[in-house]
Design a protein around this motif. Structure first.
Motif, mmCIF file in Angstrom:
data_model
loop_
_atom_site.group_PDB
_atom_site.id
_atom_site.type_symbol
_atom_site.label_atom_id
_atom_site.label_comp_id
_atom_site.label_asym_id
_atom_site.label_seq_id
_atom_site.Cartn_x
_atom_site.Cartn_y
_atom_site.Cartn_z
ATOM 1 N N SER A 124 -8.380 44.800 -68.627
ATOM 2 C CA SER A 124 -8.005 43.542 -69.263
ATOM 3 C C SER A 124 -7.046 42.712 -68.422
ATOM 4 N N ILE A 125 -6.361 43.337 -67.476
ATOM 5 C CA ILE A 125 -5.322 42.630 -66.723
ATOM 6 C C ILE A 125 -5.649 42.497 -65.239
ATOM 7 N N LEU A 126 -6.034 43.597 -64.596
ATOM 8 C CA LEU A 126 -6.146 43.607 -63.144
ATOM 9 C C LEU A 126 -7.222 42.673 -62.572
ATOM 10 N N PRO A 127 -8.419 42.529 -63.183
ATOM 11 C CA PRO A 127 -9.387 41.593 -62.596
ATOM 12 C C PRO A 127 -8.826 40.183 -62.431
ATOM 13 N N MET A 128 -8.132 39.690 -63.450
ATOM 14 C CA MET A 128 -7.546 38.361 -63.360
ATOM 15 C C MET A 128 -6.487 38.311 -62.266
ATOM 16 N N LEU A 129 -5.584 39.305 -62.258
ATOM 17 C CA LEU A 129 -4.523 39.311 -61.257
ATOM 18 C C LEU A 129 -5.081 39.431 -59.852
ATOM 19 N N LEU A 130 -6.038 40.319 -59.661
ATOM 20 C CA LEU A 130 -6.594 40.537 -58.329
ATOM 21 C C LEU A 130 -7.266 39.279 -57.790
ATOM 22 N N LEU A 131 -8.090 38.623 -58.606
ATOM 23 C CA LEU A 131 -8.768 37.423 -58.134
ATOM 24 C C LEU A 131 -7.774 36.329 -57.754
ATOM 25 N N MET A 132 -6.743 36.150 -58.572
ATOM 26 C CA MET A 132 -5.764 35.117 -58.278
ATOM 27 C C MET A 132 -4.958 35.460 -57.031
ATOM 28 N N LEU A 133 -4.606 36.750 -56.879
ATOM 29 C CA LEU A 133 -3.840 37.160 -55.710
ATOM 30 C C LEU A 133 -4.671 37.067 -54.438
ATOM 31 N N ILE A 134 -5.935 37.479 -54.521
ATOM 32 C CA ILE A 134 -6.814 37.401 -53.356
ATOM 33 C C ILE A 134 -7.034 35.948 -52.955
ATOM 34 N N TYR A 135 -7.281 35.088 -53.925
ATOM 35 C CA TYR A 135 -7.500 33.677 -53.605
ATOM 36 C C TYR A 135 -6.234 33.048 -53.023
ATOM 37 N N SER A 136 -5.086 33.454 -53.545
ATOM 38 C CA SER A 136 -3.819 32.941 -53.002
ATOM 39 C C SER A 136 -3.640 33.370 -51.554
ATOM 40 N N SER A 137 -4.016 34.625 -51.242
ATOM 41 C CA SER A 137 -3.933 35.090 -49.865
ATOM 42 C C SER A 137 -4.856 34.291 -48.957
ATOM 43 N N CYS A 138 -6.052 33.993 -49.445
ATOM 44 C CA CYS A 138 -6.995 33.195 -48.657
ATOM 45 C C CYS A 138 -6.462 31.777 -48.443
ATOM 46 N N MET A 139 -5.881 31.197 -49.493
ATOM 47 C CA MET A 139 -5.320 29.847 -49.385
ATOM 48 C C MET A 139 -4.166 29.794 -48.392
ATOM 49 N N ALA A 140 -3.440 30.899 -48.264
ATOM 50 C CA ALA A 140 -2.253 30.907 -47.411
ATOM 51 C C ALA A 140 -2.594 30.859 -45.932
ATOM 52 N N ILE A 141 -3.791 31.308 -45.542
ATOM 53 C CA ILE A 141 -4.092 31.420 -44.115
ATOM 54 C C ILE A 141 -5.254 30.547 -43.653
ATOM 55 N N ALA A 142 -6.276 30.350 -44.482
ATOM 56 C CA ALA A 142 -7.475 29.643 -44.043
ATOM 57 C C ALA A 142 -7.234 28.164 -43.717
ATOM 58 N N PRO A 143 -6.574 27.379 -44.575
ATOM 59 C CA PRO A 143 -6.364 25.964 -44.235
ATOM 60 C C PRO A 143 -5.582 25.776 -42.934
ATOM 61 N N GLU A 144 -4.591 26.610 -42.696
ATOM 62 C CA GLU A 144 -3.794 26.498 -41.476
ATOM 63 C C GLU A 144 -4.618 26.826 -40.247
ATOM 64 N N SER A 145 -5.519 27.800 -40.358
ATOM 65 C CA SER A 145 -6.300 28.236 -39.205
ATOM 66 C C SER A 145 -7.350 27.216 -38.789
ATOM 67 N N ILE A 146 -7.886 26.447 -39.729
ATOM 68 C CA ILE A 146 -8.944 25.488 -39.396
ATOM 69 C C ILE A 146 -8.413 24.056 -39.453
ATOM 70 N N ALA A 147 -7.972 23.615 -40.644
ATOM 71 C CA ALA A 147 -7.454 22.250 -40.753
ATOM 72 C C ALA A 147 -6.188 22.076 -39.923
ATOM 73 N N GLY A 148 -5.381 23.144 -39.824
ATOM 74 C CA GLY A 148 -4.157 23.074 -39.036
ATOM 75 C C GLY A 148 -4.449 22.853 -37.563
ATOM 76 N N GLU A 149 -5.449 23.563 -37.040
ATOM 77 C CA GLU A 149 -5.808 23.388 -35.632
ATOM 78 C C GLU A 149 -6.458 22.033 -35.398
ATOM 79 N N LYS A 150 -7.206 21.542 -36.381
ATOM 80 C CA LYS A 150 -7.757 20.192 -36.261
ATOM 81 C C LYS A 150 -6.636 19.161 -36.208
ATOM 82 N N GLU A 151 -5.646 19.353 -37.070
ATOM 83 C CA GLU A 151 -4.538 18.403 -37.141
ATOM 84 C C GLU A 151 -3.720 18.407 -35.843
ATOM 85 N N ARG A 152 -3.540 19.568 -35.244
ATOM 86 C CA ARG A 152 -2.750 19.675 -34.003
ATOM 87 C C ARG A 152 -3.569 19.336 -32.759
#
Length: 399
Positions: free
Chosen positions: A185-213
């Protein structure tokens, strides 16, 4: 993996592992923060419940009866006898939170109870005034209501349900079952949100960040095919996000006993235990999480490639986060995985259902296989789109 993709993968991993701050904030910090946060929340909740159990509530009583008096006094109430005329003043004290409870019994309560016969219709009424906006007053009302219910049962005890005298556990659920229900009842929601947060923390910087620089342009001018650049980027980002997701998962699971300790019964059959999970459950969990991470990274990479700046990329990925949150919340309303196969053909929602099945120890291998195949298939389509975007000068060199 082709050589060009491996070169990009190695470059991204060298940047990630070589930056101690980035590695700490992406991998170590999420799990550590979750463990500390949930452990503190569990300890605070435990302390609040302990204080509530030990607290003696200031209770004003009109016409305290003999029948219920001893039970109420022994239940943690400081009894103050008053007259009916004084009751109105006590109601004002309840409004200002200077009193916890006001109980008004009929004058002939004891005699009417003694004369009462089932079916006669001569019922005595007890008035209990409290303030629901005051936590102490609300807790006192709930406690005294339970006490009076027990007194009433003892007076007209026609039959008992699950008598304590037999020392028999009537709940046949095992500790593994209880753990599975809570986790599902708890972990699926937490895991998906935590995993997506981890993806958000690195992916935009690696692609959009390099485009911007402007550093991404130099990479695209190398002889490495742009499809391999996209593949190398996605695989490297997926591994980074997976490490962050695993860290968050470990922190969440380790903190669950402290967080949930006061929310479940303390009996032996309701204690939390991980012994019910086998190697197959953990393998299935890792496979589902890995396919979900690749799906999230691919989606965020496509949006980041379209964006001109990191700020714009972060804005574009927010709607997807809302979808992830809504899908995750569905686990809180059902602790059993859906049996229909079409649930596992819907990206993101299929991961939630598979995680529910794994944590509830009712996972179906077919459902997990369908989930992984759908996630990989959608990711592959995203990779094709990402490769076309990398080949588009208009998109990759937009200013």
């Amino acid at each position: 993996m082709k050589n060009g993709a491996f070169v990009v993968f190695r470059k991204e991993m060298a940047r990630f592992l070589g930056d101690k701050r980035l590695f700490f904030t992406t991998v170590i910090l999420p799990g550590l923060m979750i463990f500390l946060l949930y452990s503190v929340m569990g300890s605070s909740l435990s302390g609040m419940m302990k204080d509530s159990k030990e607290k003696h509530y200031e209770t004003y009583v009109v016409n305290m009866p003999v029948i219920a008096g001893e039970a109420i006094e022994n239940g943690g109430f400081n009894i103050i006898g008053i007259t009916e005329k004084e009751a109105e003043g006590i109601k004002e004290k309840l409004k200002t939170k200077d009193a916890d409870l006001l109980m008004v019994f009929p004058e002939d309560f004891d005699s009417s109870i003694a004369k009462y016969t089932p079916g006669s219709g001569d019922v005595s009424f007890v008035e209990i005034y409290y303030n629901s906006a005051d936590m102490a007053s609300s807790a006192a009302f709930n406690r005294v209501t339970l006490i009076l219910d027990r007194v009433e049962q003892n007076i007209s005890n026609v039959f008992d349900i699950n008598p304590d005298e037999k020392n028999v556990s009537y709940d046949v659920a095992t500790s593994e079952d209880a753990t599975g229900t809570i986790f599902a009842s708890i972990l699926p929601m937490l895991l998906l949100m935590l995993i997506y947060s981890s993806c958000m923390a690195i992916a935009p910087e690696s692609i959009a960040g390099e485009k911007e620089r402007g550093t991404f342009a130099a990479m695209l001018l190398t002889p490495v095919p742009r499809g391999q650049i996209a593949l190398g980027k996605v695989l490297a980002l997926s591994l980074m996000a997976l490490l962050g997701g695993i860290s968050s998962c470990i922190g969440t699971i380790l903190s669950m006993p402290a967080l949930m300790g006061e929310m479940v019964e303390s009996g032996e059959n309701m204690s939390m235990s991980l012994s019910g999970y086998g190697a197959g459950d953990y393998v299935g969990l890792v496979i589902v999480i890995l396919s979900t991470v690749i799906l999230f990274i691919t989606i965020i990479s496509v949006l980041s490639a379209y964006a001109k700046t990191v700020k714009e990329a972060s804005t574009l990925v927010l709607p997807v986060m809302l979808i992830v949150m809504f899908a995750g919340f569905s686990s809180m309303y059902s602790t059993e995985a859906k049996a229909e196969i079409y649930w596992y053909c819907i990206p993101i929602l299929n991961s939630v259902q598979s995680l529910i099945g794994i944590f509830a120890r009712s996972a179906d291998i077919v459902h997990i296989c369908v989930t992984v195949c759908i996630n990989i298939a959608v990711s592959a389509l995203g990779m094709v789109l990402l490769r076309h975007m990398f080949n588009s000068e208009k998109i990759m060199f937009a200013r």
